[in-house]
Enzyme design. Sequence first.
Site, PDB file in Angstrom:
ATOM      1  N   VAL A  97       0.802  -1.229   0.000  1.00 60.44           N
ATOM      2  CA  VAL A  97       0.000   0.000   0.000  1.00 60.44           C
ATOM      3  C   VAL A  97       0.832   1.275   0.000  1.00 60.44           C
ATOM      4  CG1 VAL A  97      -2.024  -1.030   1.093  1.00 60.44           C
ATOM      5  CG2 VAL A  97      -0.208  -0.058   2.522  1.00 60.44           C
ATOM      6  N   TYR A  98       2.119   1.186   0.288  1.00 63.70           N
ATOM      7  CA  TYR A  98       2.930   2.411   0.334  1.00 63.70           C
ATOM      8  C   TYR A  98       3.000   3.025  -1.061  1.00 63.70           C
ATOM      9  CZ  TYR A  98       4.581   0.876   4.958  1.00 63.70           C
ATOM     10  OH  TYR A  98       4.667   0.473   6.271  1.00 63.70           O
TER      11      TYR A  98
END
Length: 323
Positions: free
Chosen positions: A60-61
């Site tokens: 998700v980064y």
Amino acid sequence: MQYVKLGATGLDVSRICLGAMSFGEPGRGRHDWTLGEDEARPIILRAFEAGVNFVDTANVYSAGGSEEILGKVLAEYGHRDEIVLATKVNGRMRPGPNGQGLSRKAIRSELDASLRRLGVDHVDLYQIHRWDPHTPIEVTMEALHDVVKAGKVLHIGASSMWAWQFAKAQHTAERHGWTPFATMQNHYNLLYREEEREMLPLCADQGVGVIPWSPLARGRLTRPWDATTARTETDEFGRSLYRDEDRVIVDRVLELAEGRGLLPAQIALAWLLSRPTVTAPIVGATKRQHLEDALSAVDVALTDEEVAFLEEPYRPHEVAGFA
């Protein structure tokens, strides 16, 4: 650089883990303060040059951008076998059903997507980013065991959750003969020590490696309490973690740093590194100096009196960081 065993994995990892949440094109994903490839590359390569062999990211980064940048730099570096590469799964990566979570489908598809972005055939540590209340833990643990047996993952880990949940997951794995979690990535620093009640003793008892996130309390332990940065001005999650009563601890970090002729970040990290349960704090960096400060903290030793001075003002917190 100093090295230590990562739980019971047999892996040797640097006492500082480079956190990659700060890498990714600004505006891609949830954050505007992240570093694009050209700015991130020298920080990553400097970490490798200094002996950091442990890197942590997540799918998700920057909506996958962090993994893409790490993949490109790893290819440029050319020494994949020297790096202990960790990533995570659970957060939403696309709209609609099955776009997040820890189902068998999500784990298999998101792991394959992470491997493509990272440009590798396996990751050394694959972690569940948070507990998934909508998926039976039996489903998750078996799916994780299967990707280990498929050779795509060497070891598995977990992140912030209640100690009873972690114990349940470990018991589930043991009961079925599946791969247990080797690491716990939890919220732990001078401003937030609630993990000392149950999670850290559990990890010590079970031989689980502890790799805390936010070891500098989102930067609050590196500067005066009222100072702001581009990140603090937009970091809604960070604002939910700490409170004004924590100011006295920050003041003590600053006072001790001044007296020792050191930087506050060195003092705060030296305290964390002195905790017997901690393997390697995960340190992010948006400037090269942030990395240099963390590297130098490895050689800072605090006296028992200094540790007591830093710890004395702490008061219990509401549990935070599980969301």
